[in-house]
Write a protein that holds these residues in place. Structure first.
Motif, short mmCIF file in Angstrom:
data_model
loop_
_atom_site.label_atom_id
_atom_site.label_comp_id
_atom_site.label_asym_id
_atom_site.label_seq_id
_atom_site.Cartn_x
_atom_site.Cartn_y
_atom_site.Cartn_z
N ASP A 80 0.86 -1.17 0.00
CA ASP A 80 0.00 0.00 0.00
C ASP A 80 0.90 1.23 0.00
O ASP A 80 1.62 1.47 0.97
CB ASP A 80 -0.88 -0.05 1.26
CG ASP A 80 -1.79 1.15 1.39
OD1 ASP A 80 -1.75 2.04 0.50
OD2 ASP A 80 -2.55 1.21 2.37
N LYS A 82 0.25 4.15 0.40
CA LYS A 82 -0.13 5.18 1.37
C LYS A 82 0.10 4.73 2.81
O LYS A 82 -0.36 5.38 3.74
CB LYS A 82 -1.62 5.52 1.18
CG LYS A 82 -1.93 6.16 -0.16
CD LYS A 82 -1.44 7.59 -0.19
CE LYS A 82 -1.82 8.27 -1.51
NZ LYS A 82 -1.22 9.59 -1.63
N ALA A 83 0.76 3.59 2.98
CA ALA A 83 0.92 3.06 4.34
C ALA A 83 2.07 3.74 5.07
O ALA A 83 3.02 3.11 5.51
CB ALA A 83 1.13 1.55 4.28
N MET A 84 1.96 5.05 5.18
CA MET A 84 2.97 5.84 5.89
C MET A 84 2.25 6.97 6.62
O MET A 84 1.23 7.45 6.14
CB MET A 84 3.95 6.47 4.90
CG MET A 84 4.84 5.49 4.19
SD MET A 84 5.83 6.30 2.93
CE MET A 84 4.74 6.21 1.53
N HIS A 85 2.79 7.36 7.76
CA HIS A 85 2.17 8.47 8.48
C HIS A 85 2.47 9.77 7.73
O HIS A 85 3.64 10.08 7.49
CB HIS A 85 2.70 8.54 9.90
CG HIS A 85 1.83 9.35 10.80
ND1 HIS A 85 1.61 10.70 10.61
CD2 HIS A 85 1.08 9.01 11.88
CE1 HIS A 85 0.79 11.15 11.54
NE2 HIS A 85 0.45 10.14 12.32
N LEU B 35 6.80 13.13 15.26
CA LEU B 35 5.48 13.68 14.93
C LEU B 35 5.29 15.03 15.61
O LEU B 35 5.34 15.13 16.85
CB LEU B 35 4.38 12.71 15.36
CG LEU B 35 4.22 11.46 14.48
CD1 LEU B 35 3.08 10.61 14.98
CD2 LEU B 35 3.99 11.84 13.02
N SER B 118 -3.64 6.43 15.30
CA SER B 118 -3.31 7.09 14.03
C SER B 118 -2.59 6.13 13.09
O SER B 118 -2.58 6.33 11.89
CB SER B 118 -2.47 8.35 14.27
OG SER B 118 -1.19 7.99 14.74
N THR B 122 -3.86 6.05 9.27
CA THR B 122 -2.97 6.38 8.15
C THR B 122 -2.49 5.14 7.40
O THR B 122 -1.71 5.25 6.46
CB THR B 122 -1.72 7.14 8.65
OG1 THR B 122 -1.01 6.28 9.57
CG2 THR B 122 -2.10 8.42 9.37
N HIS B 123 -2.89 3.96 7.85
CA HIS B 123 -2.45 2.67 7.28
C HIS B 123 -0.97 2.39 7.56
O HIS B 123 -0.41 1.45 7.02
CB HIS B 123 -2.71 2.58 5.77
CG HIS B 123 -4.15 2.62 5.42
ND1 HIS B 123 -4.62 2.39 4.14
CD2 HIS B 123 -5.25 2.87 6.16
CE1 HIS B 123 -5.92 2.50 4.12
NE2 HIS B 123 -6.34 2.79 5.34
N GLN B 124 -0.34 3.24 8.35
CA GLN B 124 1.06 2.99 8.74
C GLN B 124 1.18 1.63 9.42
O GLN B 124 2.23 0.97 9.35
CB GLN B 124 1.51 4.11 9.70
CG GLN B 124 2.76 3.83 10.50
CD GLN B 124 4.04 4.00 9.71
OE1 GLN B 124 4.14 4.90 8.88
NE2 GLN B 124 5.03 3.16 9.97
N ILE B 125 0.11 1.18 10.04
CA ILE B 125 0.16 -0.09 10.77
C ILE B 125 0.58 -1.24 9.86
O ILE B 125 1.25 -2.18 10.31
CB ILE B 125 -1.22 -0.38 11.45
CG1 ILE B 125 -1.09 -1.55 12.44
CG2 ILE B 125 -2.30 -0.66 10.44
CD1 ILE B 125 -0.30 -1.23 13.67
N ASN B 126 0.19 -1.17 8.58
CA ASN B 126 0.59 -2.23 7.65
C ASN B 126 2.11 -2.29 7.51
O ASN B 126 2.70 -3.37 7.48
CB ASN B 126 -0.05 -2.01 6.28
CG ASN B 126 -1.54 -2.29 6.30
OD1 ASN B 126 -2.01 -3.14 7.05
ND2 ASN B 126 -2.30 -1.56 5.51
N THR B 127 2.71 -1.12 7.42
CA THR B 127 4.17 -1.06 7.31
C THR B 127 4.82 -1.51 8.62
O THR B 127 5.80 -2.26 8.63
CB THR B 127 4.62 0.37 6.95
OG1 THR B 127 3.92 0.77 5.77
CG2 THR B 127 6.10 0.42 6.69
#
Lengths: 341, 293
Positions: A80, A82-85, B35, B118, B122-127
């Motif tokens: 994905d 967009k998988a970054m904050h 952040l 968050s 933001t989908h950051q969890i996947n990474t």
């Protein structure tokens, strides 16, 4: 090597992935194709341990992802873009990944340079375009110099230079003996990149073969011949019971007759053929033919006569329905010009 | 089906770099400090604690004025204000550091909520979970980072608030304050309260995977439930209200508990830890066993 064995994933009543098995070998680029909702991303997420299978297994080099000692140097994945904050810079994002495995800072700089993001690495991710996000995602996937690479739609949003770069990257990784699994909807791109194909539809495997074998599935034994004596040659073919159709002013598209036989017929009758081209189906054509019944989300047909969109099953009474294979890419650019891949 | 021929791949240059808990901890610390919102929230928390310490300092002066002017004391008594002894006012001064914790505790919990929720937004969890597939490791690292953060800012801001508030307090009171009579322990109480709020926030954030939802749950547990139970006419309800997390937090940061207090510092700390550990545990279970979308 990636091994998927009798893998099933259900969400309530819906079966997203239905008892699929395939192997992605080392040293090959394997294309993972299927319509939207076919289960490609779900399968990739199960390989990466982001989703638990309902049954079956998804193994990386013989192990479950969660049990790998060094996940990032075993598998790199772009799932994905967009998988970054968005509030973090690309550099900070990659450093946070590198720290988990103790990769040196210079490796972060290397992948940033490799993906062409040096100029924007210190900018916050929220300012990134889709293409920049893709490049950053690929940088993250390459961070650990992994032996297996999984890329889900890696060329989405990339400019032509980026598309070629991804293609070359995939080929380069495979040449190093690495395993590369790529999903994409860009058939022309996939046909240039993949050695093998796994095609999935409604969660089930539709095909798992080499690219060459897959293209043979088209059952498309047609030959284009061109001659200044078209009517004479057409008359002869009719007498022989051969099916054909006219192409432009001097061509015939002949079905189920080998090119050698056609040339021999013409020679016997002293008819000059100035083109004899066996037709090779494009990946897109074979794919569309194979997945026509497996599409989860049907688009309406575009009615060129009045500009309206007709839902599937509707009554497009004016223009004939376009062959899906011809909707995106002119077949004339590929018929006869494309060699086998 | 195609027979697959496999070749031996070149070994990764970084194959010897193993995933480690220390690495995950450093990664989460980097993610936390990079952040901007966390720094802004930290400033807001500091401002709330300092400003409310100043407000309490002014109130202390007001109370002190009642002890020196009988007319003011009589007027205050008419208005229902309870005149304090000088000793009582000095005890209030010792507690300046935690004056704003009733409000700040929810802000601290919010930082923890956002730290984990968050990632889902933001989908950051996947990474994150791709880099660290051992989910317990990620959750524990996040818990440790927010705990350290909350403890440190709780202690530091309590100390700053104490000294800033003290500057405003009348010299006659300030001169009676003995720094060695447990002020530092009071700051420690603020730090522990702050840390336990971070547990609660992280737990609710992981449980709901939604910033707003997690913060609302914190507010409900800290404020709304207390108010509701206080309004009930039944004795059991008012008795139970004494054990709710806000009451426990107030006990921890209070200075000079009466000898006959029903709940001491240690009991209050234990009960608040339980209130905070339950959401933290539920959040862990959701984080560990439910896949990210």
């Amino acid at each position: 090597m990636l091994e998927v064995s009798q893998l099933t994933r259900q969400y309530g009543d819906k079966t997203a992935v239905d008892n699929i098995s395939f192997t992605v070998p080392n040293g090959k680029v394997t294309g993972f194709l299927g319509p939207n909702g076919a289960g490609k991303s779900t399968t990739m997420r199960m390989l990466m341990g982001l989703e638990h299978p309902t049954s079956g297994s998804a193994l990386i080099d013989g192990q479950k992802y969660a049990s790998l000692k060094s996940p990032l140097s075993t598998v790199g994945a772009l799932l994905d873009a967009k998988a970054m904050h968005p509030g973090r810079s690309g550099l900070q994002h990659l450093r946070s990944l590198a720290l988990t495995h103790g990769f040196p800072k210079k490796r972060v700089d290397e992948v940033i340079e490799m993906t062409g993001l040096s100029a924007v690495a210190k900018k916050k991710v929220k300012g990134f375009s889709l293409g920049m996000g893709q490049r950053m995602g690929i940088a993250g996937a390459l961070l650990g110099d992994p032996q297996n690479v999984i890329l889900d739609e890696p060329v989405n949003g990339l400019d032509p230079e980026g598309v070629i770069w991804v293609r070359n990257l995939a080929r380069h990784l495979a040449s190093e003996g690495k395993t590369v699994l790529i999903s994409s909807h860009l058939m022309s791109e996939m046909s240039q990149t993949a050695d093998n194909l796994v095609v999935i539809g409604r969660g089930r495997i539709l095909a798992n073969s080499s690219m060459q074998d897959y293209l043979k599935l088209a059952d498309d034994q047609r030959v284009l011949v061109r001659t200044d004596q078209r009517d004479e040659f057409a008359s002869f073919l009719s007498q022989q019971g051969v099916n054909f159709s006219s192409v432009e002013t001097d061509g015939l598209m002949v079905e189920h007759t080998p090119a050698r036989d056609l040339a021999s017929y013409a020679l016997d009758r002293r008819i000059l053929l100035h083109e004899v081209t066996p037709q090779v189906a494009t990946l897109e054509q074979v794919y569309m033919q194979m997945t026509r019944g497996e599409v989860e989300y049907h688009s309406g047909d575009f009615n060129a006569a009045n500009g309206s969109v007709v839902a599937p099953g509707g009554s497009p009474s004016q223009a004939p329905q376009a062959d899906p294979a011809t909707m995106y890419e002119s077949p004339q650019t590929s018929w006869g010009q494309k060699g086998s891949n | 089906m195609t027979a697959t021929t496999s070749v031996t791949p070149r070994t990764s240059t970084y194959a010897n770099h193993k995933l480690s808990f220390w690495g995950v901890l450093r990664s989460e610390a980097l993610k936390f400090r990079t952040l901007t919102t966390n720094w802004v929230m930290t400033l807001v928390i500091g401002a709330v604690l300092v400003l409310l310490a100043l407000a309490v300092g002014a109130a202390i002066n007001q109370l002190y004025s009642y002890t020196t002017d009988p007319q003011l004391a009589a007027d205050a008594a008419e208005r229902g204000a309870m005149p304090q002894s000088v000793e009582g006012i000095v005890d209030m001064t010792y507690g300046l550091g935690g004056s704003g914790m009733q409000l700040a505790c929810m802000l601290i919990a919010s930082v923890a909520v956002v730290f984990i929720a968050s990632e889902y937004a933001t989908h950051q969890i996947n990474t994150t979970l791709t880099a660290v597939p051992k989910r317990s490791m990620v959750y524990l690292a996040k818990l440790i980072i927010v705990s350290i953060y909350a403890f440190v800012i709780g202690f530091v801001f309590a100390a700053i608030s104490y000294f800033v508030g003290l500057m405003l307090v009348n010299d006659n009171i300030a001169n009676q304050v003995d720094f060695n009579s447990g002020v530092v322990m009071n700051w420690l109480g603020v730090a522990i309260f702050s840390m336990l709020m971070a547990w609660m926030g992280l737990g609710f954030g992981a449980l709901l995977r939604n910033n707003a939802g997690g913060i609302v749950l914190v507010v409900v547990l800290m404020f709304v439930i207390s108010l509701v139970f206080m309004m009930f006419p039944w004795e059991w309800a008012t008795d139970f209200a004494k054990y709710l997390p806000m009451a426990m937090g107030e006990t921890i940061i209070g200075y000079g508990l009466p000898d006959d207090a029903e709940i001491g510092y240690v009991q209050a700390g234990g009960i608040l830890a339980l209130w905070s550990a339950i959401p933290a545990l539920l959040g862990y279970l959701r984080f560990r066993f439910t896949d990210p979308k």
